[in-house]
Design an enzyme around this catalytic site. Structure first.
Site, short mmCIF file in Angstrom:
data_model
loop_
_atom_site.label_atom_id
_atom_site.label_comp_id
_atom_site.label_asym_id
_atom_site.label_seq_id
_atom_site.Cartn_x
_atom_site.Cartn_y
_atom_site.Cartn_z
NE ARG A 5 11.98 9.46 -1.05
CZ ARG A 5 11.85 8.51 -1.96
NH1 ARG A 5 12.38 7.32 -1.78
NH2 ARG A 5 11.16 8.71 -3.06
CD1 TRP A 53 7.16 -3.59 -7.44
CD2 TRP A 53 8.83 -5.01 -7.90
NE1 TRP A 53 8.23 -3.22 -6.68
CE2 TRP A 53 9.28 -4.07 -6.93
CE3 TRP A 53 9.71 -5.99 -8.32
CZ2 TRP A 53 10.57 -4.09 -6.40
CZ3 TRP A 53 11.00 -6.01 -7.80
CH2 TRP A 53 11.43 -5.07 -6.86
CE LYS A 78 8.09 7.97 -4.30
NZ LYS A 78 8.34 6.89 -5.27
NE ARG A 91 13.19 4.36 -12.06
CZ ARG A 91 13.02 3.16 -12.61
NH1 ARG A 91 13.11 3.01 -13.93
NH2 ARG A 91 12.77 2.11 -11.87
NE ARG A 129 3.85 0.61 -4.12
CZ ARG A 129 4.54 0.84 -5.21
NH1 ARG A 129 4.49 0.00 -6.23
NH2 ARG A 129 5.31 1.90 -5.31
CD GLU A 148 11.00 1.02 -4.78
OE1 GLU A 148 11.97 1.74 -5.02
OE2 GLU A 148 9.96 1.04 -5.45
CD GLU A 183 10.07 5.84 -12.28
OE1 GLU A 183 10.29 6.67 -11.38
OE2 GLU A 183 10.09 4.61 -12.10
CE LYS A 241 13.69 3.49 -2.06
NZ LYS A 241 13.80 3.42 -3.54
CD GLU A 263 10.00 12.00 -2.99
OE1 GLU A 263 10.18 11.80 -1.77
OE2 GLU A 263 10.40 11.21 -3.86
CG ASP A 317 6.22 4.89 -7.31
OD1 ASP A 317 6.70 6.02 -7.23
OD2 ASP A 317 6.89 3.87 -7.52
C1 BDP Z 1 10.06 4.58 -7.98
C2 BDP Z 1 11.22 4.52 -8.94
C3 BDP Z 1 12.50 4.10 -8.26
C4 BDP Z 1 12.75 4.96 -7.04
C5 BDP Z 1 11.53 4.93 -6.14
C6 BDP Z 1 11.67 5.87 -4.94
O1 BDP Z 1 10.91 3.61 -9.98
O2 BDP Z 1 13.55 4.21 -9.18
O3 BDP Z 1 13.88 4.53 -6.35
O4 BDP Z 1 10.41 5.36 -6.86
O5 BDP Z 1 11.02 6.90 -4.95
O6 BDP Z 1 8.99 5.19 -8.62
O7 BDP Z 1 12.40 5.58 -4.01
#
Ligand code: BDP
Length: 712
Positions: A336, A555, A372, A180, A348, A303, A405, A299, A399, A377
């Site tokens: 996180r 997604w 966050k 990003r 989500r 994901e 992005e 993290k 955060e 997101d």
């Molecule tokens: C998402 C991004 C991804 C990040 C993720 C994160 O698309 O690239 O790894 O956040 O914060 O928005 O871990």
């Protein structure tokens, strides 16, 4: 002829002792130390007094000297004796400062005091603090005043940061790509480190220190275990050595499964004694290499990243294993809360709360949970994350994503100060009215010793650091908000514009106005009325509201907007996912009622009929279309404003910004047209009178593909 002119310029430069003027390309950020007019500089000091035993005091004195000389356009005397009209800087260990008996007690570790005093019968500008880093922050505050042409007489200013850890998160990979990242490659040249130390790291440190940033996580949260091997620790140590005099600590993202990948263990179970011993030995090794290492950012179980849930342990178990390893060295862990799982059918927006709220009180003393700003997101607009105020026993960091992005990358002009303020000023009502996110984050609401703010950096090796000049403002604003989460976004925009271009009010006023409107413009042309996550797949470049075929339900943009023949929006009230119940009662009541939620977050919380009447009597469908149009019109207006500001801005930075505004205008239209084409195919309503139909078919918009979009 051209060669002759060039030669004359060099000769003139030699005669007058000045370098030929180069066009400004943005490298100097807000630390452009440009000469003031004769009248403005008449009262400026002409010498700098400092004792220079300490490395941080030395860089503070160097910076003040450099700034003062450039702003005055004359050499500045650096003295360790009495001097007329001096700037005196130091701590209580500096005898001349101590003799002034200044009230330093309330300044804490990082605060400073600026005061006009009389020293040896001479008018003197004093920068004093308890510790050298406070002096450095005071020095930059004074420089700001000088740059903006503000008077130095009668100064009596005391300031200290409200938040303890003010940290950039670089999503930078060891191969120098940046997840990003939209401003070139990583500035960390891992391959050539530790021997080749790019002098640019010093300018990076100056810029960060100037806004009070005191920590940096060097590598991506999607971490490679290799960053914890001896060769990479030596590289990180070289960076740490360069940043240290500027009060900036180095942190690393840790891959949770590193004990397996690097240690050859069979498990990374955080309760396994061998795993704990591995982390302890690793921490000891890191602190031998980087004695003031800040700690880890993790993290986990997000994901696809490994984490404690792989071993049926909680996030607290995971965080505490790493925390125990760094605790003897004074290190911390930032864990996180950005977790969601494809196996979990829960909304989500609710998953992080569901996972973390039960472990409040279970984290070790040196763990902060990093959340966050919004519940999902980093979207153009989100409600504040429900975890703020919900975990009173745990220090909670916020955060933000400085790199844009989801807000047009580095080619869209979007000032994030207003987004930061919107989150920080939001009232969680956790302890009654006034329990703002800012108070959760600065630790004051629940009396935490630790507090922190993190920002995902937008810095790369582009000459102008951030890809665009206006994205520098987002780095700047992040630092200023981390220092003071109650800051005013407009004042910060004005300050940045004054420093970066010119303090002339005829420039600062309109440009600040333009910046303050820019974020709403992006919301309007991308995700109006509380819509979210409608970006195209993977790279998130441009619109993709029709996407519905990705393997993970959450997604898909269709998961978020839920548009159908009956209407649009995600029902998060009791009749839907009931995410509203994660907020304190007064907030939950407001979000549960579509008449009280407000248009900004309407479709985040409610699924409503296309024909629903809005406050002004128009239908929801018509309002949606008009929001897209409003976004496009705002960008056109910004272009006009920037045209008018041309006389104030050097040609290179003006041109660069103008060309990016051109990109933004085109892409805002594309967002508008593609979104309307798609939503109209679902709503089957006519466009409101006076609105233009999209120039292409929906299929045309769907067919656009961008395999090389950056940052992916
Ligand atoms: C998402 C991004 C991804 C990040 C993720 C994160 O698309 O690239 O790894 O956040 O914060 O928005 O871990």
């Amino acid at each position: 002829m051209r060669r002759l002119v060039a030669r004359c310029a060099v000769v003139l430069a030699l005669i007058f002792g000045a370098a030929p003027t180069l066009a400004e390309d943005g490298y100097d950020l807000w630390l452009r130390y440009h000469p003031l007019s004769a009248a403005q500089k008449a009262d400026l000091p002409s010498s700098v007094y400092a004792e220079e035993g300490d490395a941080t005091l030395r860089v503070a004195a160097d910076e003040v000297t450099r700034a003062l000389a450039a702003i005055r356009g004359e050499p500045v005397v650096r003295t360790s004796g009495a001097a007329p009209r001096a700037i005196l800087l130091g701590t209580a260990n500096t005898p001349r400062v101590a003799a002034l008996k200044l009230p330093l007690a309330s300044l804490g570790e990082e605060g400073y005091l600026l005061r006009t005093a009389t020293v040896h019968g001479q008018p003197t500008t004093v920068i004093a603090a308890n510790r050298p880093v406070g002096v450095l922050y005071g020095a930059f505050a004074l420089i700001r005043r000088m740059q903006l042409g503000q008077p130095l007489s009668g100064l009596d200013i005391v300031d200290r940061p409200r938040v303890k850890l003010r940290i950039l998160n670089h999503w930078d990979n060891l191969d120098r790509s940046v997840e990003r990242g939209y401003s070139g490659q990583s500035i960390w040249d891992w391959w050539r480190l530790p021997d080749a130390k790019d002098p640019r790291y010093i300018d990076y440190a100056r810029a960060n220190a100037s806004v009070g940033i005191n920590g940096t996580v060097l590598n991506n949260v999607n971490a490679k275990a290799e960053s914890l091997t001896a060769p990479y620790l030596a590289k990180a140590a070289a960076v740490a050595d360069m940043l240290r005099p500027y009060g900036i600590k180095v942190y690393l993202s840790a891959r949770f499964s590193a004990p397996i990948e690097l240690g050859g263990l069979k498990t990374a179970d955080p309760l396994d004694p061998a795993v704990r011993a591995w982390w302890k030995a690793k921490a000891d090794e890191i602190y031998r290499t980087i004695p003031d290492f800040g700690g880890f950012l993790v993290k986990a179980n997000s994901e696809g990243q490994p984490g404690p849930r792989d071993y049926h342990r909680t996030h607290a178990d995971g965080a505490n294993a790493l925390a125990a390893a760094v605790a003897p060295h004074g290190g911390i862990v930032m864990w996180r809360a950005f977790v969601y799982a494809e196996t979990d059918p829960e909304d989500r927006a609710k998953q992080a709360y569901t996972e973390f709220k039960p472990v409040d009180g279970k984290f070790a003393d040196n763990v902060l949970v990093q959340v966050k700003n919004g519940a999902i997101d980093f979207q153009p607009r989100e409600p504040f994350h429900p975890l703020f105020g919900a975990m009173p026993k745990t220090p909670m960091m916020v955060e933000f994503q400085i790199t844009k992005e989801y807000l047009g990358f580095s080619t869209h002009l979007v000032y994030l100060g207003s987004l930061f303020a919107e989150t920080l000023n939001a009232d969680t009502f956790a302890k009654g009215r006034g329990s703002t996110v800012a108070k959760v984050v600065d630790g004051s609401l629940d009396g935490h010793r630790l507090s922190g703010i993190a920002g995902v950096a937008n810095i790369g090796n582009d000459r102008n650091w951030s890809g665009s000049v206006f994205d520098q403002a987002n780095w700047y604003a992040f630092g200023r908000f981390a220092w003071n989460p109650g800051a005013d976004p407009q004042a910060i925009a004005a300050e940045w514009a004054g420093l970066t271009f010119t303090p002339d009010p005829a420039f600062v006023r309109p440009v600040t106005q333009m910046m303050m409107r820019s974020r709403q413009a992006a919301v309007d042309y991308m995700t109006p009325l509380g819509l979210a996550h409608l970006m195209a797949t993977g790279h998130h470049y441009g619109p993709g509201p029709w996407v519905s075929d990705l393997s993970r339900p959450e997604w898909n943009p269709t998961y978020y907007h839920r548009a159908g023949a009956d209407g649009i929006g995600f029902d998060r009230t009791r009749t839907g996912s009931n995410a509203v119940a994660q907020y304190a009662a007064p907030v939950a009541r407001r979000f549960a009622d579509p008449d009280k939620t407000g248009e900004d977050l309407l479709l985040w919380f409610h699924h409503l009929s296309w024909d629903r009447r809005m406050a002004d009597g128009s239908t929801l469908w018509d309002t949606l279309v008009r929001r897209y149009d409003r976004g496009v019109a705002s960008v056109d207006a910004m272009r006009g404003q920037w045209d008018a500001l041309r006389p104030f801005v050097g040609s290179e930075r003006w041109q660069h910004t103008a060309s990016f505004l051109g990109v933004q205008a085109r892409e805002a239209r594309w967002w508008r047209d593609a979104s309307i084409a798609y939503f109209q195919s679902v709503s089957r309503r006519p466009l409101p009178p006076g609105t233009a139909a999209p120039p292409h078919t929906l299929d045309w918009y769907k067919a656009q593909s961008f395999p090389f979009a950056p940052g992916n």
